[in-house]
Each structure stands twice: as C-alpha cells, then as structure tokens.
Design a protein around this motif. Structure first.
Motif, PDB file in Angstrom:
ATOM      1  N   TYR A  38      -2.982  17.831  -8.287  1.00 29.06           N
ATOM      2  CA  TYR A  38      -1.542  18.055  -8.425  1.00 29.06           C
ATOM      3  C   TYR A  38      -0.695  17.110  -7.583  1.00 29.06           C
ATOM      4  CZ  TYR A  38      -2.629  22.273 -10.987  1.00 29.06           C
ATOM      5  OH  TYR A  38      -3.088  23.145 -11.923  1.00 29.06           O
ATOM      6  N   ALA A  39      -1.235  16.622  -6.484  1.00 37.96           N
ATOM      7  CA  ALA A  39      -0.431  15.830  -5.558  1.00 37.96           C
ATOM      8  C   ALA A  39      -0.481  14.330  -5.827  1.00 37.96           C
ATOM      9  CB  ALA A  39      -0.885  16.101  -4.126  1.00 37.96           C
ATOM     10  N   VAL A  40      -1.590  13.836  -6.331  1.00 34.26           N
ATOM     11  CA  VAL A  40      -1.746  12.398  -6.513  1.00 34.26           C
ATOM     12  C   VAL A  40      -1.230  11.999  -7.890  1.00 34.26           C
ATOM     13  CG1 VAL A  40      -3.392  10.504  -6.639  1.00 34.26           C
ATOM     14  CG2 VAL A  40      -3.707  12.305  -4.955  1.00 34.26           C
ATOM     15  N   ASN A  41      -0.316  11.061  -7.901  1.00 41.14           N
ATOM     16  CA  ASN A  41       0.251  10.568  -9.151  1.00 41.14           C
ATOM     17  C   ASN A  41      -0.155   9.111  -9.301  1.00 41.14           C
ATOM     18  OD1 ASN A  41       1.749   9.942 -11.374  1.00 41.14           O
ATOM     19  ND2 ASN A  41       3.734  10.270 -10.414  1.00 41.14           N
ATOM     20  N   THR A  42      -0.938   8.803 -10.319  1.00 40.41           N
ATOM     21  CA  THR A  42      -1.398   7.430 -10.533  1.00 40.41           C
ATOM     22  C   THR A  42      -0.530   6.691 -11.548  1.00 40.41           C
ATOM     23  OG1 THR A  42      -2.951   8.143 -12.239  1.00 40.41           O
ATOM     24  CG2 THR A  42      -3.778   8.018  -9.972  1.00 40.41           C
ATOM     25  N   ASP A  43       0.605   7.265 -11.890  1.00 40.18           N
ATOM     26  CA  ASP A  43       1.502   6.620 -12.842  1.00 40.18           C
ATOM     27  C   ASP A  43       2.181   5.440 -12.154  1.00 40.18           C
ATOM     28  OD1 ASP A  43       2.833   6.169 -15.199  1.00 40.18           O
ATOM     29  OD2 ASP A  43       4.389   7.659 -14.820  1.00 40.18           O
ATOM     30  N   VAL A  44       1.932   4.252 -12.670  1.00 46.31           N
ATOM     31  CA  VAL A  44       2.482   3.041 -12.076  1.00 46.31           C
ATOM     32  C   VAL A  44       3.744   2.658 -12.831  1.00 46.31           C
ATOM     33  CG1 VAL A  44       2.042   0.630 -11.552  1.00 46.31           C
ATOM     34  CG2 VAL A  44       0.186   2.284 -11.428  1.00 46.31           C
ATOM     35  N   LYS A  45       4.823   2.483 -12.098  1.00 45.28           N
ATOM     36  CA  LYS A  45       6.092   2.079 -12.710  1.00 45.28           C
ATOM     37  C   LYS A  45       6.634   0.869 -11.968  1.00 45.28           C
ATOM     38  CE  LYS A  45       7.263   6.478 -14.659  1.00 45.28           C
ATOM     39  NZ  LYS A  45       8.319   7.330 -15.079  1.00 45.28           N
ATOM     40  N   ASP A  74       9.970  -4.361 -14.460  1.00 50.08           N
ATOM     41  CA  ASP A  74      11.153  -4.911 -13.812  1.00 50.08           C
ATOM     42  C   ASP A  74      11.080  -6.427 -13.943  1.00 50.08           C
ATOM     43  OD1 ASP A  74      12.154  -2.479 -12.987  1.00 50.08           O
ATOM     44  OD2 ASP A  74      11.236  -2.593 -10.999  1.00 50.08           O
ATOM     45  N   VAL A  75      12.042  -7.008 -14.623  1.00 51.31           N
ATOM     46  CA  VAL A  75      12.062  -8.457 -14.780  1.00 51.31           C
ATOM     47  C   VAL A  75      12.522  -9.071 -13.468  1.00 51.31           C
ATOM     48  CG1 VAL A  75      13.060 -10.400 -16.018  1.00 51.31           C
ATOM     49  CG2 VAL A  75      12.440  -8.324 -17.261  1.00 51.31           C
ATOM     50  N   VAL A  76      11.633  -9.818 -12.844  1.00 50.05           N
ATOM     51  CA  VAL A  76      11.965 -10.461 -11.577  1.00 50.05           C
ATOM     52  C   VAL A  76      12.120 -11.967 -11.728  1.00 50.05           C
ATOM     53  CG1 VAL A  76      10.905  -8.666 -10.162  1.00 50.05           C
ATOM     54  CG2 VAL A  76       9.536 -10.611 -10.896  1.00 50.05           C
ATOM     55  N   GLU A  77      11.610 -12.533 -12.817  1.00 51.14           N
ATOM     56  CA  GLU A  77      11.710 -13.985 -13.042  1.00 51.14           C
ATOM     57  C   GLU A  77      11.871 -14.267 -14.524  1.00 51.14           C
ATOM     58  OE1 GLU A  77      11.681 -16.843 -11.221  1.00 51.14           O
ATOM     59  OE2 GLU A  77      11.396 -15.840  -9.320  1.00 51.14           O
ATOM     60  N   ASP A 124      -5.963  -5.695 -10.839  1.00 51.56           N
ATOM     61  CA  ASP A 124      -5.775  -4.307 -10.420  1.00 51.56           C
ATOM     62  C   ASP A 124      -5.663  -3.472 -11.688  1.00 51.56           C
ATOM     63  OD1 ASP A 124      -5.245  -1.936  -9.180  1.00 51.56           O
ATOM     64  OD2 ASP A 124      -3.395  -2.589  -8.221  1.00 51.56           O
ATOM     65  N   SER A 125      -6.600  -2.572 -11.901  1.00 54.81           N
ATOM     66  CA  SER A 125      -6.675  -1.873 -13.188  1.00 54.81           C
ATOM     67  C   SER A 125      -5.544  -0.873 -13.412  1.00 54.81           C
ATOM     68  CB  SER A 125      -8.018  -1.166 -13.318  1.00 54.81           C
ATOM     69  OG  SER A 125      -8.150  -0.166 -12.328  1.00 54.81           O
ATOM     70  N   ASN A 126      -4.998  -0.254 -12.376  1.00 56.41           N
ATOM     71  CA  ASN A 126      -3.936   0.736 -12.591  1.00 56.41           C
ATOM     72  C   ASN A 126      -2.674   0.124 -13.200  1.00 56.41           C
ATOM     73  OD1 ASN A 126      -5.381   2.966 -11.847  1.00 56.41           O
ATOM     74  ND2 ASN A 126      -4.629   2.999  -9.757  1.00 56.41           N
ATOM     75  N   PRO A 127      -2.120  -0.946 -12.633  1.00 55.02           N
ATOM     76  CA  PRO A 127      -0.952  -1.551 -13.284  1.00 55.02           C
ATOM     77  C   PRO A 127      -1.268  -2.115 -14.664  1.00 55.02           C
ATOM     78  CG  PRO A 127      -1.100  -2.287 -11.015  1.00 55.02           C
ATOM     79  CD  PRO A 127      -2.359  -1.538 -11.324  1.00 55.02           C
ATOM     80  N   ALA A 128      -2.466  -2.632 -14.835  1.00 56.43           N
ATOM     81  CA  ALA A 128      -2.841  -3.172 -16.150  1.00 56.43           C
ATOM     82  C   ALA A 128      -2.856  -2.067 -17.199  1.00 56.43           C
ATOM     83  CB  ALA A 128      -4.207  -3.851 -16.072  1.00 56.43           C
ATOM     84  N   ASN A 129      -3.414  -0.925 -16.864  1.00 58.26           N
ATOM     85  CA  ASN A 129      -3.429   0.187 -17.812  1.00 58.26           C
ATOM     86  C   ASN A 129      -2.037   0.721 -18.073  1.00 58.26           C
ATOM     87  OD1 ASN A 129      -6.184   0.179 -18.312  1.00 58.26           O
ATOM     88  ND2 ASN A 129      -6.616   1.455 -16.540  1.00 58.26           N
ATOM     89  N   ALA A 130      -1.186   0.728 -17.058  1.00 56.18           N
ATOM     90  CA  ALA A 130       0.193   1.187 -17.255  1.00 56.18           C
ATOM     91  C   ALA A 130       0.935   0.258 -18.199  1.00 56.18           C
ATOM     92  CB  ALA A 130       0.921   1.275 -15.913  1.00 56.18           C
ATOM     93  N   ALA A 131       0.717  -1.042 -18.050  1.00 52.83           N
ATOM     94  CA  ALA A 131       1.379  -2.000 -18.937  1.00 52.83           C
ATOM     95  C   ALA A 131       0.897  -1.843 -20.366  1.00 52.83           C
ATOM     96  CB  ALA A 131       1.121  -3.428 -18.444  1.00 52.83           C
ATOM     97  N   LEU A 132      -0.375  -1.572 -20.548  1.00 50.20           N
ATOM     98  CA  LEU A 132      -0.914  -1.385 -21.894  1.00 50.20           C
ATOM     99  C   LEU A 132      -0.468  -0.070 -22.503  1.00 50.20           C
ATOM    100  CD1 LEU A 132      -4.562  -2.665 -21.464  1.00 50.20           C
ATOM    101  CD2 LEU A 132      -2.785  -3.646 -22.897  1.00 50.20           C
TER     102      LEU A 132
END
Length: 164
Positions: A38-45, A74-77, A124-132
C-alpha cells in the motif's frame, strides 16, 4: 562444515522453543508485504523528454502538448537532430525522446496514418515501462483534433542501441 551444521541445529531448536521469536519470523514478512503493498508507489511520472519535431506544425505541437498533459512526460529539450537526442539520452539528461517525422500533419489529416518514434532509455526499467504504458496519447490528440478515424502509430525503441 560440521560446525555450521551444529550452529544451524542449535538455532532451529532455539527458534521452536521461543514462541515470540517464531511468531515474529512467521508474521513479519506478511506485515511488510501489506505495508509495502500500500505504501510503495512505482508509478513513474514526469520523465524528462527530448522532442525532435521535423514537421513543426500545429498538429505536431498538439501531439507534444498531449504528451506533456499526460503527466508522464516533461519536455525539457527541443533538438534539431538525432545526434543531439542521442547525446542527451547517453548523458542521462533525458529518459525518452519523441521523433515526429516530416509531413506528419499531412499524413494524419489524410487519414492514411503515420508513425511517430518514441525512443526510451532502457537502462532503468521502471521509467521505460512507464513510457511504454501511456499508449492512449495518440487517441487523445486525434480526438482533440476531431480526427478519430485517423491512425497514429508509435514505434518504440530502446536505447542505448545506436540510433538510426
């Protein structure tokens, strides 16, 4: 080896004699599982994103805006070449890169469809999965433009493989 076996047997005997220690060993993993569940959130934004917009039209800007509004990107470039995008990904400054091809708007508005490339840093697999996972971006931008019948496809590619 015989000494290790003797110590292990002694510890198991002690464990079964002491009810508090036994209950701690049995129930603590369940408590941790419940807390972490319940406490750990792996949602990458808010993934840092570079955009290579070769079309530079209203519809391509709307696509980029829709990516940003999804809260995952977030568009940074804004880059002017694939080489610039590769440098940003290799240096870790961005996790994803969006490549919008030339004649993007014309192809989408003609209802023949087009491909948009999303390059993802796979180190890093977490951000990659979030993007997909955010596949609904194409439907949101087309719906906003009243082009529900048009097709917009995404080609995913994981870096650090060389960019074409």
């Amino acid at each position: 080896m015989h000494n290790i076996k003797a110590v292990a047997i002694k510890e198991f005997l002690h464990l079964f004699r002491d009810k508090r220690t036994l209950s701690l060993i049995v129930f603590m993993p369940f408590v941790q599982l419940m807390i972490y569940g319940y406490a750990v959130n792996t949602d990458v934004k808010h993934l840092a994103t570079a955009v290579y917009d070769q079309d530079r039209t209203y519809l391509s800007r709307r696509l980029v805006d829709t990516f940003v509004q999804s809260a995952y990107f977030d568009v940074v470039e804004n880059v002017n070449s694939l080489g610039e995008m590769r440098k940003l990904i290799d240096r870790g400054k961005v996790k994803t890169g969006l490549i919008i091809p030339p004649k993007f708007s014309r192809d989408v508005l003609s209802s023949k469809g087009t491909q948009v490339q999303l390059i993802i840093d796979g180190t890093d697999s977490n951000p990659a999965n979030a993007a997909l996972a955010d596949q609904s971006v194409d439907h949101r931008v087309l719906r906003a433009e009243g082009r529900v019948g048009a097709r917009l496809g995404f080609t995913h590619r994981f870096s650090p493989a060389p960019l074409v």
